[in-house]
Scaffold this motif. Sequence first.
Motif: not given
Length: 495
Positions: A59-64
């Motif tokens: 989800g929105t944690y893909d970059k982390a």
Amino acid sequence: MKPKKAALTGLLALLAALAAGHLVAAFTGLSASPYLAVGNAAIDLTPAWLKDFAVTTFGTYDKAVLLAGMAVVLAAVAVAAGLVSRNSPTPGSVVVVALGVVGIAAVLTRPDVGQLSVLAPLASLAAGLYAFRYLHRAAQRDEAGRENSSRRDFLVTAGLAAAAGVAGQFLGDRTDVEGSRRAIGALTPATRAPEIPLGADFVKDGTPSFITSGEDFYRIDTALSVPRLRAEEWALRVHGMVGRPTVLTFEEIRGRDLVEETITLTCVSNEVGGPYVSTANFVGIRIGDVLREAGVRAGADQLFSTSDDGFTAGSPLDHVLERGLIAIGMNGEPLPAEHGFPARLVVPGLYGYVSATKWVTDLNVTTFAEDQGYWIPRGWATRAPIKTMSRIDRPKRLGKVQGRTVVAGTAWAQPRGVAEVEVRVDGGPWQQAELGADVSDSTWRMWRLELDLRPGGHTVECRATDKGGQTQDQARLEPVPDGATGWHSVSFTVE
């Protein structure tokens, strides 16, 4: 050299290299920090299937997850470089130089940094090489009995590297974006969006609220670090196949008659039943007005938009002329930094990867034959109209329901609008759901249905029909290349 000291030599040299590059990047542009530049290059080189997997899985944690994975890989390489250099610093030095070249190449290929930005990876290379050879000599002198200072040298190197990294982050964040947002004050549109009527959502039954807050609004983009722009220094260039190229400042946009519109945005990466759809009141000016003033020339069919971070998107020109906004506000305040401040594009009816450019700085009127947006060479469709879709928000998957069952959810079909949502239980007949108030054809629509179900396991499915008579496709297809299709289903238990 003992293995422990050898491994530590490699790790501290890596830390020194990254910290030095980050510190220099604070003055040349934070995107030139080698760690971020390599991460951005990895994103740019990611094939569509892998990008889709990352978004679906993390989800929105893909970059982390990407940054954490890079840290693990770099740490492993640094340890290996130290271990193979126990007798001589040459093997590790070669590894340091190789990593430095990768960082330099990553920065040189970034579209959002200037020529001086190469100083950051050069500083990283120099610091890493110096630290590795310095610590290697110190450790060897200690083990030969000539000195006993390597512990101090290791601690000093670690402290200096940490200080440089923190200083780089602090200086890199010195652009006062929030101060710029506050200075803008209230945005008063000349044309306001209609009030959201009572009954537009069914929050008590499990749907989202009709208007999504900035904190909850989905964010999918390619930026590892959010561009930090001040409205006072921002400008939008309009050029290409126009008779009168122009540059608009923030104040010039604000000084026009602003319009407010309630618009639902949807990400093409959204799986069937997925969360990447949100609605807000956007304030801005119509792209069509700007382009008509510039004088669009015959033969143009694409608006090619570029973000400050180098991302590009190609939108069908006829669509943006009719519906697109250059937005500077969201839900009554200036755009949040992570959602595009100072300005972004908002185009109802098109998936975001071809229309919703954040931190926009350039609008080029061109043709699809001439220019391709960021995701097109990576396997995504050139034109991406939003498909008619619906999802079940409650009951939750494998949830338990007590008493009478209420099935509730959300449907969208921008810019056609939702006419009907149907629900069926355990493969039985379709039943028409109650729809929430119809706000506009460019927004989602909530729905609910009360069911009297026997105790035990059940599966519900939903499908929507838009106002053009098109019913949501049953065939289950993945998001690539132009958006997922399929009926959403949820299995649950009635107790």
